[in-house]
Design a protein around this motif. Sequence first.
Motif, PDB file in Angstrom:
ATOM      1  N   MET A   1     -22.637 -20.013  33.250  1.00 21.04           N
ATOM      2  CA  MET A   1     -23.271 -19.177  34.266  1.00 21.04           C
ATOM      3  C   MET A   1     -23.924 -20.075  35.309  1.00 21.04           C
ATOM      4  N   THR A   2     -23.719 -19.751  36.584  1.00 22.57           N
ATOM      5  CA  THR A   2     -24.226 -20.564  37.680  1.00 22.57           C
ATOM      6  C   THR A   2     -25.404 -19.867  38.351  1.00 22.57           C
ATOM      7  N   ILE A   3     -26.497 -20.613  38.545  1.00 19.26           N
ATOM      8  CA  ILE A   3     -27.689 -20.055  39.175  1.00 19.26           C
ATOM      9  C   ILE A   3     -27.736 -20.506  40.627  1.00 19.26           C
ATOM     10  N   LYS A   4     -27.898 -19.557  41.544  1.00 18.48           N
ATOM     11  CA  LYS A   4     -27.972 -19.861  42.964  1.00 18.48           C
ATOM     12  C   LYS A   4     -29.249 -19.284  43.561  1.00 18.48           C
ATOM     13  N   ARG A   5     -29.767 -19.959  44.597  1.00 20.91           N
ATOM     14  CA  ARG A   5     -30.967 -19.499  45.284  1.00 20.91           C
ATOM     15  C   ARG A   5     -30.562 -18.735  46.538  1.00 20.91           C
ATOM     16  N   SER A   6     -31.300 -17.658  46.850  1.00 22.89           N
ATOM     17  CA  SER A   6     -31.036 -16.904  48.066  1.00 22.89           C
ATOM     18  C   SER A   6     -32.318 -16.230  48.528  1.00 22.89           C
ATOM     19  N   LYS A   7     -32.262 -15.635  49.708  1.00 23.84           N
ATOM     20  CA  LYS A   7     -33.392 -14.906  50.267  1.00 23.84           C
ATOM     21  C   LYS A   7     -32.886 -13.608  50.865  1.00 23.84           C
ATOM     22  N   LEU A   8     -33.628 -12.537  50.634  1.00 23.67           N
ATOM     23  CA  LEU A   8     -33.317 -11.253  51.237  1.00 23.67           C
ATOM     24  C   LEU A   8     -34.353 -10.962  52.313  1.00 23.67           C
ATOM     25  N   SER A   9     -33.870 -10.589  53.500  1.00 23.19           N
ATOM     26  CA  SER A   9     -34.756 -10.184  54.594  1.00 23.19           C
ATOM     27  C   SER A   9     -34.186  -8.908  55.195  1.00 23.19           C
ATOM     28  N   VAL A  10     -34.929  -7.814  55.083  1.00 27.42           N
ATOM     29  CA  VAL A  10     -34.425  -6.530  55.568  1.00 27.42           C
ATOM     30  C   VAL A  10     -35.521  -5.777  56.303  1.00 27.42           C
ATOM     31  N   ILE A  22     -30.040 -15.878  41.694  1.00 30.78           N
ATOM     32  CA  ILE A  22     -29.001 -15.003  41.161  1.00 30.78           C
ATOM     33  C   ILE A  22     -28.113 -15.810  40.233  1.00 30.78           C
ATOM     34  N   CYS A  23     -27.775 -15.220  39.125  1.00 35.48           N
ATOM     35  CA  CYS A  23     -26.943 -15.863  38.110  1.00 35.48           C
ATOM     36  C   CYS A  23     -25.757 -14.952  37.821  1.00 35.48           C
ATOM     37  N   LEU A  24     -24.565 -15.465  38.054  1.00 38.87           N
ATOM     38  CA  LEU A  24     -23.344 -14.687  37.834  1.00 38.87           C
ATOM     39  C   LEU A  24     -22.764 -15.010  36.468  1.00 38.87           C
ATOM     40  N   PRO A  25     -22.262 -14.018  35.749  1.00 35.83           N
ATOM     41  CA  PRO A  25     -21.765 -14.257  34.391  1.00 35.83           C
ATOM     42  C   PRO A  25     -20.446 -15.021  34.390  1.00 35.83           C
ATOM     43  N   ASP A  26     -20.162 -15.651  33.282  1.00 32.34           N
ATOM     44  CA  ASP A  26     -18.862 -16.299  33.105  1.00 32.34           C
ATOM     45  C   ASP A  26     -17.766 -15.246  33.264  1.00 32.34           C
ATOM     46  N   GLY A  27     -16.746 -15.592  34.027  1.00 31.53           N
ATOM     47  CA  GLY A  27     -15.637 -14.677  34.248  1.00 31.53           C
ATOM     48  C   GLY A  27     -15.809 -13.778  35.455  1.00 31.53           C
ATOM     49  N   TYR A  28     -16.974 -13.862  36.119  1.00 28.58           N
ATOM     50  CA  TYR A  28     -17.239 -12.967  37.247  1.00 28.58           C
ATOM     51  C   TYR A  28     -16.200 -13.141  38.358  1.00 28.58           C
ATOM     52  N   ASN A  64     -30.109 -20.622  30.000  1.00 28.00           N
ATOM     53  CA  ASN A  64     -29.866 -22.070  29.987  1.00 28.00           C
ATOM     54  C   ASN A  64     -29.732 -22.637  28.583  1.00 28.00           C
ATOM     55  N   GLU A  65     -30.320 -21.948  27.609  1.00 24.53           N
ATOM     56  CA  GLU A  65     -30.196 -22.416  26.227  1.00 24.53           C
ATOM     57  C   GLU A  65     -28.753 -22.336  25.748  1.00 24.53           C
ATOM     58  N   GLY A  66     -27.979 -21.460  26.369  1.00 22.87           N
ATOM     59  CA  GLY A  66     -26.557 -21.386  26.080  1.00 22.87           C
ATOM     60  C   GLY A  66     -26.181 -20.704  24.777  1.00 22.87           C
ATOM     61  N   GLU A  67     -27.159 -20.092  24.118  1.00 22.13           N
ATOM     62  CA  GLU A  67     -26.873 -19.468  22.829  1.00 22.13           C
ATOM     63  C   GLU A  67     -26.652 -17.960  22.950  1.00 22.13           C
ATOM     64  N   LEU A  68     -26.834 -17.422  24.170  1.00 20.93           N
ATOM     65  CA  LEU A  68     -26.709 -15.989  24.369  1.00 20.93           C
ATOM     66  C   LEU A  68     -25.445 -15.656  25.149  1.00 20.93           C
ATOM     67  N   LEU A 203     -36.673 -12.546  24.501  1.00 22.28           N
ATOM     68  CA  LEU A 203     -35.511 -12.772  25.362  1.00 22.28           C
ATOM     69  C   LEU A 203     -34.416 -13.607  24.714  1.00 22.28           C
ATOM     70  N   SER A 204     -34.710 -14.217  23.580  1.00 19.88           N
ATOM     71  CA  SER A 204     -33.679 -14.969  22.866  1.00 19.88           C
ATOM     72  C   SER A 204     -32.965 -14.127  21.821  1.00 19.88           C
ATOM     73  N   ASN A 205     -33.291 -12.835  21.781  1.00 24.62           N
ATOM     74  CA  ASN A 205     -32.725 -11.927  20.783  1.00 24.62           C
ATOM     75  C   ASN A 205     -31.465 -11.255  21.325  1.00 24.62           C
ATOM     76  N   GLN A 206     -30.329 -11.637  20.805  1.00 24.11           N
ATOM     77  CA  GLN A 206     -29.058 -11.076  21.270  1.00 24.11           C
ATOM     78  C   GLN A 206     -28.996  -9.560  21.109  1.00 24.11           C
ATOM     79  N   GLU A 207     -29.708  -9.018  20.128  1.00 27.47           N
ATOM     80  CA  GLU A 207     -29.701  -7.575  19.895  1.00 27.47           C
ATOM     81  C   GLU A 207     -30.179  -6.806  21.121  1.00 27.47           C
ATOM     82  N   LEU A 208     -31.120  -7.390  21.870  1.00 23.95           N
ATOM     83  CA  LEU A 208     -31.624  -6.729  23.072  1.00 23.95           C
ATOM     84  C   LEU A 208     -30.507  -6.499  24.077  1.00 23.95           C
TER      85      LEU A 208
END
Length: 217
Positions: A1-10, A22-28, A64-68, A203-208
């Motif tokens: 998963m790749t994390i990118k920085r952005s700004k919203l102005s509206v 923003i973080c996009l999932p693998d396969g996105y 980032n832990e990569g276990e989820l 947040l490390s609980n996969q069940e969530l």
Amino acid sequence: MTIKRSKLSVEITKKVEIDYLICLPDGYLEETREWGLIVFLHGMDMRGDNVTQLSNYGLLEAVNEGELSLPFVIAVPQCPFESYWNMERDAVTALIDELSANHNVDRKRIYLIGYSLGGYGVWDLAIHNPEMFAAIVPLSSGGQVSKAEKLKDISIWAFHGAKDDIVPLEQMTEMVSAIEQHQGNVRLTIYPDLGHDIMQETLSNQELYLWLLEQTR
């Protein structure tokens, strides 16, 4: 998963700006399907004007832990100094609208997770925009009991530490009880041996996340 920085102005009724990661999932990029969107609201200590400090905090730390396995688009906005999430409500809802319009996001599967100050923000945003969210996950926080009826159609999984000396457990149990009185779909997990800081445990609980995948509008 790749994390990118952005700004919203509206422009809404006034100009609102918010920095976010923003973080996009693998396969996105390879798949054309729509993904659920998780917006994570941080706690008070992370307010400011340097959104990169959130890149290894809270939900993104879990990523980032990569276990989820998190098949979601994840957005992490930053609340400015001297502000609170209820004051940034328009900015967060505008961010959700922008992400839904410009990314492969399933509008029926938008979720809010928040810790402490962010947990209060989760309650507030859902009360004011109940039609927007399929599920919310407030941690270490409380909400407006008098407005609990507005949450009766949103799936809720709340978490709190029994030894929390910053936000009393009663704030959470009173909110949960109020929602139950309106036949809402709410569950509460209380950690008997934990205090205020329950982020890593939760947040490390996969069940969530498996539970989130089951929730839709």
